[in-house]
Design a protein around this motif. Structure first.
Motif, PDB file in Angstrom:
ATOM      1  N   PRO A 135      34.943  50.849  41.360  1.00 31.39           N
ATOM      2  CA  PRO A 135      36.285  51.216  40.902  1.00 31.39           C
ATOM      3  C   PRO A 135      37.366  50.909  41.904  1.00 31.39           C
ATOM      4  N   ASN A 136      38.375  50.935  41.253  1.00 30.96           N
ATOM      5  CA  ASN A 136      39.561  50.449  41.995  1.00 30.96           C
ATOM      6  C   ASN A 136      39.372  49.306  42.868  1.00 30.96           C
ATOM      7  N   GLN A 137      39.748  49.362  44.175  1.00 27.58           N
ATOM      8  CA  GLN A 137      39.678  47.947  44.935  1.00 27.58           C
ATOM      9  C   GLN A 137      38.369  48.159  45.952  1.00 27.58           C
ATOM     10  N   ASP A 138      37.549  49.185  45.753  1.00 23.28           N
ATOM     11  CA  ASP A 138      36.439  49.404  46.708  1.00 23.28           C
ATOM     12  C   ASP A 138      35.558  47.836  46.668  1.00 23.28           C
ATOM     13  N   PRO A 139      35.480  47.557  47.763  1.00 26.22           N
ATOM     14  CA  PRO A 139      34.746  46.228  48.280  1.00 26.22           C
ATOM     15  C   PRO A 139      33.276  46.369  48.100  1.00 26.22           C
ATOM     16  N   LEU A 140      32.661  45.328  47.582  1.00 25.18           N
ATOM     17  CA  LEU A 140      31.321  45.393  47.095  1.00 25.18           C
ATOM     18  C   LEU A 140      30.556  45.651  48.379  1.00 25.18           C
ATOM     19  N   GLN A 141      30.570  44.793  49.296  1.00 24.63           N
ATOM     20  CA  GLN A 141      29.672  44.885  50.445  1.00 24.63           C
ATOM     21  C   GLN A 141      29.864  46.567  51.022  1.00 24.63           C
ATOM     22  N   GLY A 142      31.072  46.693  51.397  1.00 27.96           N
ATOM     23  CA  GLY A 142      31.180  47.782  52.052  1.00 27.96           C
ATOM     24  C   GLY A 142      30.900  49.263  51.580  1.00 27.96           C
ATOM     25  N   THR A 143      30.916  49.058  50.134  1.00 23.87           N
ATOM     26  CA  THR A 143      30.180  50.380  49.236  1.00 23.87           C
ATOM     27  C   THR A 143      28.911  50.226  48.789  1.00 23.87           C
ATOM     28  N   THR A 144      28.250  48.995  48.688  1.00 24.13           N
ATOM     29  CA  THR A 144      27.091  48.959  48.028  1.00 24.13           C
ATOM     30  C   THR A 144      25.848  48.430  48.877  1.00 24.13           C
ATOM     31  N   GLY A 145      26.638  47.396  50.044  1.00 26.33           N
ATOM     32  CA  GLY A 145      25.629  46.593  50.871  1.00 26.33           C
ATOM     33  C   GLY A 145      25.358  45.147  50.343  1.00 26.33           C
ATOM     34  N   LEU A 146      25.840  45.182  48.899  1.00 29.51           N
ATOM     35  CA  LEU A 146      25.535  43.727  48.347  1.00 29.51           C
ATOM     36  C   LEU A 146      26.372  42.832  48.760  1.00 29.51           C
ATOM     37  N   ILE A 147      25.884  41.697  49.179  1.00 29.91           N
ATOM     38  CA  ILE A 147      26.824  40.275  49.531  1.00 29.91           C
ATOM     39  C   ILE A 147      27.548  39.829  48.215  1.00 29.91           C
ATOM     40  N   PRO A 148      28.869  39.852  48.280  1.00 22.78           N
ATOM     41  CA  PRO A 148      29.466  39.435  47.022  1.00 22.78           C
ATOM     42  C   PRO A 148      29.372  38.034  46.706  1.00 22.78           C
ATOM     43  N   LEU A 149      29.080  37.669  45.653  1.00 25.14           N
ATOM     44  CA  LEU A 149      29.134  36.122  45.193  1.00 25.14           C
ATOM     45  C   LEU A 149      30.191  35.757  43.986  1.00 25.14           C
ATOM     46  N   LEU A 150      30.366  36.631  43.184  1.00 23.79           N
ATOM     47  CA  LEU A 150      31.182  36.485  42.105  1.00 23.79           C
ATOM     48  C   LEU A 150      31.812  37.636  41.794  1.00 23.79           C
ATOM     49  N   GLY A 151      33.298  37.963  41.797  1.00 19.05           N
ATOM     50  CA  GLY A 151      34.070  39.017  41.431  1.00 19.05           C
ATOM     51  C   GLY A 151      34.784  38.681  40.138  1.00 19.05           C
ATOM     52  N   ILE A 152      35.064  39.775  39.346  1.00 14.33           N
ATOM     53  CA  ILE A 152      35.829  39.587  38.126  1.00 14.33           C
ATOM     54  C   ILE A 152      36.717  40.841  38.211  1.00 14.33           C
ATOM     55  N   ASP A 153      37.841  40.640  38.336  1.00 20.51           N
ATOM     56  CA  ASP A 153      39.019  41.469  38.680  1.00 20.51           C
ATOM     57  C   ASP A 153      39.279  42.097  37.326  1.00 20.51           C
ATOM     58  N   VAL A 154      39.047  43.454  36.967  1.00 21.79           N
ATOM     59  CA  VAL A 154      39.266  43.937  35.490  1.00 21.79           C
ATOM     60  C   VAL A 154      40.456  45.325  35.838  1.00 21.79           C
ATOM     61  N   TRP A 155      41.122  44.801  36.610  1.00 19.64           N
ATOM     62  CA  TRP A 155      42.446  45.701  36.481  1.00 19.64           C
ATOM     63  C   TRP A 155      43.200  45.000  35.635  1.00 19.64           C
ATOM     64  N   GLU A 156      44.314  46.080  34.763  1.00 23.74           N
ATOM     65  CA  GLU A 156      44.931  45.341  33.929  1.00 23.74           C
ATOM     66  C   GLU A 156      45.918  44.258  34.066  1.00 23.74           C
TER      67      GLU A 156
END
Length: 155
Positions: A98-119
């Motif tokens: 949700p929001n701007q939560d960073p993937l690695q900091g909140t899930t531990g997963l290393i981000p590879l591909l991010g899709i922005d779904v903010w309007e």
């Protein structure tokens, strides 16, 4: 304007900053990845080890696209859909934040591909039809960048 904060020893003040750090810092991290994940010459499918890992972990490239698209459409309000790497398991995973939560900091997963779904990412062209934006974004994914991220996190 120069702001100076002296929080040494003031744990309460440090804790009070956490929501702002998560939101603004996460926004910086997420967008830094997002812009490199896109290319006017993008689209198609990844190649090599990344494609093989996608097939191993999701069954096929089409099933992967369907799952990441569904996770991204399903974000309530603003947020991000992600393909991440679970270093402990050695597998790819899909997540939504949700929001701007960073993937690695909140899930531990290393981000590879991010899709922005903010309007703001799609409203001018797609109005409030997020699924149309998500269908089109696959035409500009920079698979070379995603592959570089994947190869770097495997080391």
């Amino acid at each position: 304007m120069c702001l100076h904060f002296n929080f040494s020893g003031d744990v309460t003040a440090q804790i009070a900053l956490q929501p702002a750090l998560k939101f603004n810092g996460g926004g910086h991290i997420n967008h830094s990845i997002f812009w490199t994940n896109l290319s006017p010459n993008g689209g198609g499918e990844p190649k090599g080890e990344l494609l093989e890992a996608i097939k191993r972990d999701f069954g096929s490239f089409e099933k992967f696209k369907e799952r990441l698209t569904a996770a991204s459409v399903g974000v309530q309000g603003s947020g991000w859909g992600w393909l991440g790497f679970n270093k402990e398991r050695g597998h790819l995973q899909i997540a939504a934040c949700p929001n701007q939560d960073p993937l690695q900091g909140t899930t531990g997963l290393i981000p590879l591909l991010g899709i922005d779904v903010w309007e703001h990412a799609y409203y001018l062209q797609y109005k409030n039809v997020r699924p149309d934006y998500l269908k089109a974004i696959w035409n500009v994914i920079n698979w070379e960048n995603v592959t570089e991220r994947y190869m770097a996190c495997k080391k």
